[in-house]
Scaffold this active site. Sequence first.
Site, short mmCIF file in Angstrom:
data_model
loop_
_atom_site.label_atom_id
_atom_site.label_comp_id
_atom_site.label_asym_id
_atom_site.label_seq_id
_atom_site.Cartn_x
_atom_site.Cartn_y
_atom_site.Cartn_z
CG ASP A 86 35.41 42.21 40.15
OD1 ASP A 86 36.01 41.70 41.11
OD2 ASP A 86 34.59 41.58 39.44
C1 LIG Z 1 39.75 36.22 31.86
C2 LIG Z 1 41.07 36.53 32.50
C3 LIG Z 1 41.16 36.95 33.81
N1 LIG Z 1 42.37 37.21 34.38
C4 LIG Z 1 42.48 37.63 35.78
C5 LIG Z 1 42.47 39.15 36.01
C6 LIG Z 1 42.12 39.24 37.49
O1 LIG Z 1 43.34 39.17 38.23
C7 LIG Z 1 41.30 37.97 37.76
C8 LIG Z 1 39.85 38.29 38.06
O2 LIG Z 1 39.68 38.43 39.43
P1 LIG Z 1 39.30 39.78 40.18
O3 LIG Z 1 38.43 39.41 41.33
O4 LIG Z 1 38.80 40.80 39.20
O5 LIG Z 1 40.69 40.35 40.71
P2 LIG Z 1 41.76 39.73 41.70
O6 LIG Z 1 41.11 39.07 42.87
O7 LIG Z 1 42.72 38.88 40.88
O8 LIG Z 1 42.59 41.01 42.14
P3 LIG Z 1 42.12 42.31 42.98
O9 LIG Z 1 40.67 42.16 43.39
O10 LIG Z 1 43.04 42.35 44.17
O11 LIG Z 1 42.33 43.46 42.03
O12 LIG Z 1 41.39 37.18 36.57
C9 LIG Z 1 43.55 37.08 33.64
O13 LIG Z 1 44.64 37.31 34.15
N2 LIG Z 1 43.47 36.71 32.33
C10 LIG Z 1 42.30 36.41 31.72
O14 LIG Z 1 42.30 36.07 30.52
#
Ligand SMILES: Cc1cn([C@H]2C[C@H](O)[C@@H](COP(=O)(O)OP(=O)(O)OP(=O)(O)O)O2)c(=O)[nH]c1=O
Length: 194
Positions: free
Chosen positions: A76
């Site tokens: 997360d």
């Molecule tokens: C800050 C930041 C976040 N993110 C993304 C990563 C994560 O996919 C998302 C944060 O949400 P999460 O809730 O951590 O993850 P998710 O719902 O996308 O996936 P899952 O729970 O199924 O593993 O934001 C980027 O891709 N680039 C960035 O610079």
Amino acid sequence: MLQDKLKNHNIILASQSPRRQELLRGLDIEFVIETRLVNEVYNDQLQGTQITDFLSTLKAKAFTDLAENDFLITSDTIVWLDDRALEKPKTKDEARKMLRQLSGRKHKVHTSVCFTTIDDQKVINDTTEVTFGELNDEEIDYYIDKYQPFDRAGGYGIQDWLGFAKVTSINGCYYNVMGLPLPKVYGFLREMII
Ligand SMILES: Cc1cn([C@H]2C[C@H](O)[C@@H](COP(=O)(O)OP(=O)(O)OP(=O)(O)O)O2)c(=O)[nH]c1=O
């Protein structure tokens, strides 16, 4: 090599995030993707990495049927600013508000990764400091309309236009911002997998 040791394990990445899938692939590890629905709710007393530790563990709780050689990875990521978590924006207005808050300032990105087997569970986390240059409303609207960052914590992706154009410095692991602190994950797997 870790790759040989991992052949005896069934690595499961429980993530719908295309970034996490791409990042783990970068470690040359074979894995399968399996996602389950999780209601990501946490106690609002939790702060910073306590939130990501909790949510990465909560995502593992949906797997009550692990087999002997399964090795589950859940994760997360949150953006942390002014003692508050910025999660994934639900609307354009919310994304706009988040990006205005991040403009011209430094914030933290916390990611936790939970490793679960049939009889063990460990959580690691990493924090990266990210500094944004000033963002004007025209740039914010351009970014949201073109990149639709509703699946990204804080409403931005360091890996896309806004990151290229406006992230002026980072302190810590770049991949941690994208959703998986790869060197820490690799180090942990090397230590744990025998
Ligand atoms: C800050 C930041 C976040 N993110 C993304 C990563 C994560 O996919 C998302 C944060 O949400 P999460 O809730 O951590 O993850 P998710 O719902 O996308 O996936 P899952 O729970 O199924 O593993 O934001 C980027 O891709 N680039 C960035 O610079």
